[in-house]
Design an enzyme around this catalytic site. Sequence first.
Site, PDB file in Angstrom:
ATOM      1  N   LEU A  87       0.827  -1.040   0.043  1.00 48.24           N
ATOM      2  CA  LEU A  87      -0.084   0.055   0.038  1.00 48.24           C
ATOM      3  C   LEU A  87       1.014   1.283  -0.111  1.00 48.24           C
ATOM      4  CD1 LEU A  87      -2.659  -0.971   2.719  1.00 48.24           C
ATOM      5  CD2 LEU A  87      -3.083  -0.822   0.443  1.00 48.24           C
ATOM      6  N   HIS A  88       0.579   2.148  -0.879  1.00 47.06           N
ATOM      7  CA  HIS A  88       1.676   3.191  -0.901  1.00 47.06           C
ATOM      8  C   HIS A  88       0.658   4.563  -1.365  1.00 47.06           C
ATOM      9  CE1 HIS A  88       2.462   2.107  -4.964  1.00 47.06           C
ATOM     10  NE2 HIS A  88       2.985   3.390  -5.177  1.00 47.06           N
ATOM     11  N   ARG A  89      -0.470   4.467  -2.143  1.00 41.91           N
ATOM     12  CA  ARG A  89      -1.152   5.482  -2.648  1.00 41.91           C
ATOM     13  C   ARG A  89      -1.523   6.486  -1.574  1.00 41.91           C
ATOM     14  NH1 ARG A  89       0.508   5.424  -7.367  1.00 41.91           N
ATOM     15  NH2 ARG A  89       0.340   3.379  -8.107  1.00 41.91           N
TER      16      ARG A  89
END
Length: 364
Positions: free
Chosen positions: A208-210
């Site tokens: 997850l990095h958005r």
Amino acid sequence: MKITIVAGARPNFIKIAPIIHEIEKQQKNKVVISYRLVHTGQHYNKNLSDTFFEELNIPAPHNNLGVKSGTQAEQTAAIMISFEKELLQHPTDLVLVVGDVNSTMACTIVAKKAHTPVAHVEAGIRSGDMKMPEEINRIVTDSITDYFFTTSPHASDHLKRIGKPSEHVLFVGNVMIDTLLNNLPRINKPVFWDELNLVKGKYFTLTLHRPSNVDELGTFSRLLKHVVNKANGLPIIFPVHPRTQKILKEAKLTFENLHFVNPQGYLSFIYLVKYAKAVLTDSGGITEEAAVLNVPCITFRDSTERPETIELGTNILVGDDISKIDNAFNVLDSGNWKRAKSIPKWDGKTAERIIENILTLYGN
Ligand code: UD1
Ligand code: UDP
């Protein structure tokens, strides 16, 4: 001819590797083509940058602009200022940019203002979500790019619909898949594999990095807790992107089956994807790799700029909608996940087609 190749962030390095190797191959065949590699320095941690140069055998950049992090405007502006100097000192016939990060857009603007043609690899993809910085980067980049190398007929159709000359819109396939296919025989177990007693097909790989998922504590914690719940006790391996690391410190979440690990090198990350029960992600590139590896992929986004990963691949979109997430895990547990079909031109030969087209466009 001379090409300046720009790369700034993790997925860029994975995309430029086969292009550089193809240029080197052509040089050995006595074709007159040279390149200058410019690393903007947008990503700079070893495990987001140097590791990929080492593992994918990418030569050291001729110039590293060293811009590092900042707000959207700070980072974009810093890249533009440094890249303008680079182009003045090292004029070139073509600037080649890849993907949709700030480095892609910033260097395209600078090149065009210096009257240098631009080729965009992965042009024409659109999510329709103007809240994503990448969507703005894609639109601005493509609005002034000269040569468009696309990963799909969807992307080509979009570019032609908005009036780009069809002779400059070239459906060549996906360089990220060149890298995947070239390196599959080299993938290796991550160092923690044995220690965590991981078993093929019996764990999840999560990334997850958005900003929409990781910049706000409430959204991030709720999503993570729900996913942990749905995993039925199976281990979840979560290589944590530095953007996500910040919120993780605040969230203070610990679960027995959730394992936070550092961002992985390419060879161990692909191993983790290939043998996962499913990949849980908000990445763009990982949905493409999961499609080719035929690994179920659950994407925590409401839209995608890569519709072929849904139509032909293994990807489904669940956003942060609990009922959609539940449904996805039910399908997974029933063993009825859709199987991937082959995706046109995602065949390992995209870099070859790109360089062949560039040589033709430049009269070689
Ligand atoms: C960027 C891209 C995104 C891409 C992602 C790939 C933009 C707008 N976003 O997002 O499209 O999917 O890269 O991973 O270009 N940081 C470090 N060390 C690093 C790099 C970043 O600590 O080497 C931290 C910094 O605190 C920084 C934050 O991560 O502020 C975000 O980095 P940034 O490059 O701005 O965006 P990404 O979220 O990495
Ligand atoms: N990747 C990696 N190690 C990790 C996470 C991702 O090597 O710990 C690779 C992944 O295989 C893919 C690329 O990085 O090739 C995707 O990058 P990311 O998700 O950061 O960016 P996006 O594709 O969303 O722009």
